[in-house]
Design an enzyme around this catalytic site. Structure first.
Site, PDB file in Angstrom:
ATOM      1  N   ARG A 110      37.780  40.365  44.128  1.00  0.00           N
ATOM      2  CA  ARG A 110      37.490  41.762  43.795  1.00  0.00           C
ATOM      3  C   ARG A 110      37.859  42.147  42.369  1.00  0.00           C
ATOM      4  O   ARG A 110      37.053  42.762  41.654  1.00  0.00           O
ATOM      5  CB  ARG A 110      38.223  42.687  44.793  1.00  0.00           C
ATOM      6  CG  ARG A 110      37.685  42.582  46.201  1.00  0.00           C
ATOM      7  CD  ARG A 110      38.625  43.198  47.213  1.00  0.00           C
ATOM      8  NE  ARG A 110      39.863  42.447  47.336  1.00  0.00           N
ATOM      9  CZ  ARG A 110      40.888  42.796  48.076  1.00  0.00           C
ATOM     10  NH1 ARG A 110      40.833  43.935  48.747  1.00  0.00           N
ATOM     11  NH2 ARG A 110      41.967  42.036  48.156  1.00  0.00           N
ATOM     12  N   ASP A 163      38.405  43.380  51.524  1.00  0.00           N
ATOM     13  CA  ASP A 163      38.609  41.999  51.080  1.00  0.00           C
ATOM     14  C   ASP A 163      37.471  41.118  51.620  1.00  0.00           C
ATOM     15  O   ASP A 163      37.299  41.001  52.829  1.00  0.00           O
ATOM     16  CB  ASP A 163      39.971  41.530  51.637  1.00  0.00           C
ATOM     17  CG  ASP A 163      40.358  40.149  51.159  1.00  0.00           C
ATOM     18  OD1 ASP A 163      39.489  39.453  50.580  1.00  0.00           O
ATOM     19  OD2 ASP A 163      41.512  39.765  51.375  1.00  0.00           O
ATOM     20  N   CYS A 189      43.912  43.033  42.541  1.00  0.00           N
ATOM     21  CA  CYS A 189      43.704  42.773  43.972  1.00  0.00           C
ATOM     22  C   CYS A 189      44.776  41.789  44.428  1.00  0.00           C
ATOM     23  O   CYS A 189      45.820  41.677  43.773  1.00  0.00           O
ATOM     24  CB  CYS A 189      42.281  42.263  44.248  1.00  0.00           C
ATOM     25  SG  CYS A 189      41.861  40.706  43.449  1.00  0.00           S
TER      26      CYS A 189
HETATM   27  P1  4NP Z   1      40.889  38.943  46.271  1.00  0.00           P
HETATM   28  O1  4NP Z   1      40.507  38.082  47.594  1.00  0.00           O
HETATM   29  O2  4NP Z   1      42.244  39.560  46.567  1.00  0.00           O
HETATM   30  O3  4NP Z   1      39.791  39.939  46.196  1.00  0.00           O
HETATM   31  O4  4NP Z   1      40.922  37.957  45.122  1.00  0.00           O
HETATM   32  C1  4NP Z   1      41.344  37.128  48.165  1.00  0.00           C
HETATM   33  C2  4NP Z   1      41.467  35.893  47.584  1.00  0.00           C
HETATM   34  C3  4NP Z   1      42.252  34.933  48.164  1.00  0.00           C
HETATM   35  C4  4NP Z   1      42.934  35.214  49.330  1.00  0.00           C
HETATM   36  C5  4NP Z   1      42.825  36.462  49.907  1.00  0.00           C
HETATM   37  C6  4NP Z   1      42.030  37.421  49.326  1.00  0.00           C
HETATM   38  N1  4NP Z   1      43.725  34.200  49.941  1.00  0.00           N
HETATM   39  O5  4NP Z   1      44.200  34.429  51.075  1.00  0.00           O
HETATM   40  O6  4NP Z   1      43.912  33.126  49.359  1.00  0.00           O
END
Ligand code: 4NP
Length: 174
Positions: free
Chosen positions: A24, A136, A18
């Site tokens: 995720r 997300d 991800c």
């Molecule tokens: P992930 O979610 O891609 O599912 O781990 C996110 C985690 C952090 C961020 C964005 C999405 N961020 O902007 O820091």
């Protein structure tokens, strides 16, 4: 137990990807590890996860993701790391959570063999045909985290079925 005639065992190595590797993809890794263990396949299927960004490198999964997972009996405890080019050699299935991850990984691939390892995780869902990515949950509320778990539980079951079919077909001539 999935066994192959002739005593040969080929490992299937799965990498979930991800953006941050804190919501995720560590959830996908933890759910798939549970599914694999329930099926007694831990000797032939390996799981890991990574992020296309290195923003949260070394961090444990997001507190909210861990809490929602715990309520369903999962432990998400894999520290975040960034996706790297060597992952194309180290894994057989690279499973992107959304189109942006998918495109970013594709851009790092060299050659058709590497390209062919990249999938959208939602290709494997069976109960949720209307989702073509895992939304997300980072900037949203509790329902977003529950949706992630629902979609990933479905996708991981589908993925296991596919792997069983592919690997058994591959060895059926032995
Ligand atoms: P992930 O979610 O891609 O599912 O781990 C996110 C985690 C952090 C961020 C964005 C999405 N961020 O902007 O820091």
């Amino acid at each position: 137990m999935m066994t192959f005639k002739g005593g040969k065992k080929k490992k299937s190595r799965l990498l979930f990807v991800c953006l941050g590797n804190i919501c995720r993809s560590p959830a996908a890794e933890g759910i798939m590890a549970t599914v694999v263990e329930k099926n007694g396949l831990q000797d032939v299927i390996e799981v890991d996860s990574a992020g296309t960004s290195g923003w949260h490198e070394g961090e444990l999964p997001d507190e909210r993701m861990r809490l929602h997972g715990e309520r369903r009996g999962y432990v998400f405890d894999s520290p975040a790391r960034k996706f790297r080019k060597s992952d194309f050699d180290d894994f057989d299935y690279i499973l992107a959570m959304d189109r942006q991850n998918f495109t970013n990984i594709k851009a790092m691939a060299t050659g058709q063999e590497q390209m062919d390892k990249i999938y959208m995780i939602t290709e494997f869902t069976q109960q949720y045909p209307y989702y073509d990515h895992i939304p997300d949950p980072y900037y949203g509320g509790a329902s977003g985290f529950e949706l992630v778990l629902n979609l990933l539980e479905d996708a991981c079951e589908g993925l296991l079925q596919t792997i069983k079919e592919v690997e058994l077909r591959q060895y059926s001539h032995l």
